[in-house]
Design a protein around this motif. Structure first.
Motif, PDB file in Angstrom:
ATOM      1  N   MET A   1     -43.233  -9.236  16.196  1.00 51.50           N
ATOM      2  CA  MET A   1     -44.347  -9.426  15.272  1.00 51.50           C
ATOM      3  C   MET A   1     -45.008  -8.084  14.973  1.00 51.50           C
ATOM      4  N   THR A   2     -45.386  -7.896  13.725  1.00 50.48           N
ATOM      5  CA  THR A   2     -46.140  -6.706  13.328  1.00 50.48           C
ATOM      6  C   THR A   2     -47.348  -7.137  12.511  1.00 50.48           C
ATOM      7  N   TYR A   3     -48.326  -6.266  12.442  1.00 52.87           N
ATOM      8  CA  TYR A   3     -49.518  -6.525  11.633  1.00 52.87           C
ATOM      9  C   TYR A   3     -49.343  -5.808  10.301  1.00 52.87           C
ATOM     10  N   ASN A   4     -48.771  -6.500   9.325  1.00 56.15           N
ATOM     11  CA  ASN A   4     -48.535  -5.890   8.020  1.00 56.15           C
ATOM     12  C   ASN A   4     -49.673  -6.129   7.043  1.00 56.15           C
ATOM     13  N   THR A   5     -50.434  -7.185   7.271  1.00 51.92           N
ATOM     14  CA  THR A   5     -51.564  -7.495   6.396  1.00 51.92           C
ATOM     15  C   THR A   5     -52.812  -7.689   7.242  1.00 51.92           C
ATOM     16  N   LEU A   6     -53.791  -6.833   7.019  1.00 47.79           N
ATOM     17  CA  LEU A   6     -55.076  -6.932   7.700  1.00 47.79           C
ATOM     18  C   LEU A   6     -56.122  -7.430   6.708  1.00 47.79           C
ATOM     19  N   PHE A   7     -57.093  -8.155   7.230  1.00 48.24           N
ATOM     20  CA  PHE A   7     -58.110  -8.775   6.368  1.00 48.24           C
ATOM     21  C   PHE A   7     -59.476  -8.600   7.014  1.00 48.24           C
ATOM     22  N   SER A   8     -60.465  -8.279   6.206  1.00 55.58           N
ATOM     23  CA  SER A   8     -61.825  -8.151   6.707  1.00 55.58           C
ATOM     24  C   SER A   8     -62.789  -8.808   5.725  1.00 55.58           C
ATOM     25  N   VAL A   9     -63.863  -9.368   6.254  1.00 59.63           N
ATOM     26  CA  VAL A   9     -64.910  -9.997   5.439  1.00 59.63           C
ATOM     27  C   VAL A   9     -66.219  -9.286   5.725  1.00 59.63           C
ATOM     28  N   LEU A  10     -66.894  -8.856   4.664  1.00 59.52           N
ATOM     29  CA  LEU A  10     -68.162  -8.155   4.814  1.00 59.52           C
ATOM     30  C   LEU A  10     -69.238  -8.861   4.006  1.00 59.52           C
ATOM     31  N   THR A  11     -70.351  -9.168   4.681  1.00 60.00           N
ATOM     32  CA  THR A  11     -71.459  -9.870   4.031  1.00 60.00           C
ATOM     33  C   THR A  11     -72.771  -9.104   4.136  1.00 60.00           C
ATOM     34  N   ASP A  12     -72.718  -7.907   4.723  1.00 57.70           N
ATOM     35  CA  ASP A  12     -73.923  -7.111   4.940  1.00 57.70           C
ATOM     36  C   ASP A  12     -73.580  -5.642   4.694  1.00 57.70           C
ATOM     37  N   GLU A  13     -74.288  -5.023   3.763  1.00 54.26           N
ATOM     38  CA  GLU A  13     -74.006  -3.624   3.430  1.00 54.26           C
ATOM     39  C   GLU A  13     -74.164  -2.713   4.640  1.00 54.26           C
ATOM     40  N   ALA A  14     -75.080  -3.072   5.562  1.00 52.77           N
ATOM     41  CA  ALA A  14     -75.339  -2.234   6.732  1.00 52.77           C
ATOM     42  C   ALA A  14     -74.179  -2.223   7.716  1.00 52.77           C
ATOM     43  N   LEU A  15     -73.281  -3.214   7.629  1.00 57.39           N
ATOM     44  CA  LEU A  15     -72.173  -3.318   8.577  1.00 57.39           C
ATOM     45  C   LEU A  15     -70.854  -2.807   8.008  1.00 57.39           C
ATOM     46  N   VAL A  16     -70.888  -2.282   6.798  1.00 64.18           N
ATOM     47  CA  VAL A  16     -69.651  -1.869   6.137  1.00 64.18           C
ATOM     48  C   VAL A  16     -68.955  -0.746   6.902  1.00 64.18           C
ATOM     49  N   GLU A  17     -69.674   0.310   7.205  1.00 62.92           N
ATOM     50  CA  GLU A  17     -69.028   1.490   7.786  1.00 62.92           C
ATOM     51  C   GLU A  17     -68.483   1.223   9.174  1.00 62.92           C
ATOM     52  N   GLU A  18     -69.266   0.546  10.041  1.00 54.49           N
ATOM     53  CA  GLU A  18     -68.788   0.320  11.408  1.00 54.49           C
ATOM     54  C   GLU A  18     -67.596  -0.626  11.442  1.00 54.49           C
ATOM     55  N   THR A  19     -67.571  -1.616  10.557  1.00 47.42           N
ATOM     56  CA  THR A  19     -66.446  -2.550  10.525  1.00 47.42           C
ATOM     57  C   THR A  19     -65.208  -1.899   9.914  1.00 47.42           C
ATOM     58  N   LEU A  20     -65.399  -1.185   8.822  1.00 48.19           N
ATOM     59  CA  LEU A  20     -64.259  -0.539   8.175  1.00 48.19           C
ATOM     60  C   LEU A  20     -63.652   0.555   9.048  1.00 48.19           C
ATOM     61  N   ALA A  21     -64.453   1.175   9.901  1.00 42.69           N
ATOM     62  CA  ALA A  21     -63.894   2.197  10.793  1.00 42.69           C
ATOM     63  C   ALA A  21     -62.795   1.599  11.664  1.00 42.69           C
ATOM     64  N   HIS A  22     -63.024   0.396  12.196  1.00 46.18           N
ATOM     65  CA  HIS A  22     -62.017  -0.281  13.014  1.00 46.18           C
ATOM     66  C   HIS A  22     -60.847  -0.755  12.151  1.00 46.18           C
ATOM     67  N   ALA A  23     -61.153  -1.273  10.956  1.00 43.78           N
ATOM     68  CA  ALA A  23     -60.096  -1.772  10.075  1.00 43.78           C
ATOM     69  C   ALA A  23     -59.191  -0.636   9.602  1.00 43.78           C
ATOM     70  N   ILE A  24     -59.790   0.494   9.260  1.00 42.58           N
ATOM     71  CA  ILE A  24     -59.003   1.638   8.789  1.00 42.58           C
ATOM     72  C   ILE A  24     -58.119   2.173   9.910  1.00 42.58           C
ATOM     73  N   ALA A  25     -58.675   2.275  11.115  1.00 41.01           N
ATOM     74  CA  ALA A  25     -57.883   2.760  12.247  1.00 41.01           C
ATOM     75  C   ALA A  25     -56.685   1.860  12.495  1.00 41.01           C
ATOM     76  N   ALA A  26     -56.888   0.540  12.435  1.00 37.28           N
ATOM     77  CA  ALA A  26     -55.791  -0.402  12.660  1.00 37.28           C
ATOM     78  C   ALA A  26     -54.763  -0.316  11.534  1.00 37.28           C
ATOM     79  N   ALA A  27     -55.229  -0.197  10.297  1.00 35.17           N
ATOM     80  CA  ALA A  27     -54.307  -0.130   9.165  1.00 35.17           C
ATOM     81  C   ALA A  27     -53.457   1.130   9.221  1.00 35.17           C
ATOM     82  N   GLU A  28     -54.044   2.229   9.658  1.00 38.35           N
ATOM     83  CA  GLU A  28     -53.283   3.476   9.764  1.00 38.35           C
ATOM     84  C   GLU A  28     -52.220   3.392  10.855  1.00 38.35           C
TER      85      GLU A  28
END
Length: 279
Positions: A1-28
């Motif tokens: 199994m591999t993680y080829n498609t990652l998905f994130s849901v954002l509902t608060d502008e204040a949480l964008v950077e901290e959540t995307l930091a983890h998502a970007i690291a995983a996607a890379e």
């Protein structure tokens, strides 16, 4: 199994950077495509609010949610636009009571969902149903990013909370790509049963299964010396300097809606490291 498609849901502008930091690291790390859903949430309660509300007031709440979605989407595009990732971003508006449908529909077609910690100071009421929908309705593993701490692209010390349940086994299977890359994986068993087929070798079958996938495993048998099982797991995660906790997500049904059990909720509220969950 591999993680080829990652998905994130954002509902608060204040949480964008901290959540995307983890998502970007995983996607890379996994060379994956990252899909982001930016939702403005209409937090009015349909059962009460709509009874005496005028069309103007209703329109104002929708317009406010639309503005929030646009602000979140703009920030996400600014952040992801500086990366070399394959990504997509979509905005929209949803009522609080209808969030689960939107999240689950997209989570089903993802390999891993990355979400912000749903509990704590400044966390909106919509974060809990978003996480529950991804796990229980979308049936997709979720990586919950802690409120503080830098993302760990390659977790080297992983803790598995093991109790022989199907939920825990499902989480282990879903996390195999991460476990195989770790230096060591600790299987934590709290007060193992004194009766049953595995009483003489708690965690033995799981260790064998993981070893055949190239995972270096250690079994830690712990006593429940704290009031909650999650307290014991969190303390052990701190003692071993864990980069990641893997555990099953447990819930129960309420009006046909799956909600978190107390132990799962407490773990998500208190953990200082990413928590990988599956149901």
């Amino acid at each position: 199994m591999t993680y080829n498609t990652l998905f994130s849901v954002l509902t608060d502008e204040a949480l964008v950077e901290e959540t995307l930091a983890h998502a970007i690291a995983a996607a890379e790390v996994h060379d994956a495509h990252l899909d982001v859903l930016c939702l403005g949430v209409d937090r009015s309660q349909a059962g009460y609010y709509y009874a005496g509300a005028s069309a103007i007031v209703l329109q104002e709440t929708i317009a406010r949610a639309q503005q929030e979605a646009e602000a979140i989407e703009a920030k996400v595009r600014n952040v992801l636009g500086t990366t070399a990732l394959r990504w997509s971003c979509e905005g929209g508006v949803a009522q609080l009571a209808d969030l689960g449908r939107h999240v689950a529909m997209r989570a089903r077609f993802s390999d891993l969902v990355i979400l912000p910690q749903p509990y704590g100071n400044g966390r909106g009421a919509e974060l809990e149903p978003v996480t529950e929908a991804a796990l229980f309705d979308g049936r997709t593993p979720v990586l919950v990013a802690p409120a503080s701490g830098a993302p760990v692209a390659h977790p080297k010390r992983v803790l598995i909370g093991w109790n022989e349940s199907s939920e825990a086994l499902g989480a282990v299977r879903a996390a195999l790509p991460l476990l195989a890359e770790a230096d060591v994986v600790h299987v934590a068993i709290i007060d193992p049963p004194t009766h049953g087929p595995n009483r003489s070798d708690p965690g033995g079958l799981l260790s064998q299964y993981l070893a055949r996938h190239g995972v270096t495993v250690e079994v830690d048998v712990l006593s429940k010396t704290l009031p909650r099982v999650s307290d014991v797991l969190l303390r052990h995660a701190g003692d071993m300097n864990a980069d990641l906790v893997v555990m099953g997500a447990y819930g129960h049904s309420r009006f046909r809606e799956a909600i978190f059990g107390g132990a799962t909720r407490y773990m998500l509220e208190q953990s200082k490291v990413p928590v990988f969950m599956a149901h």
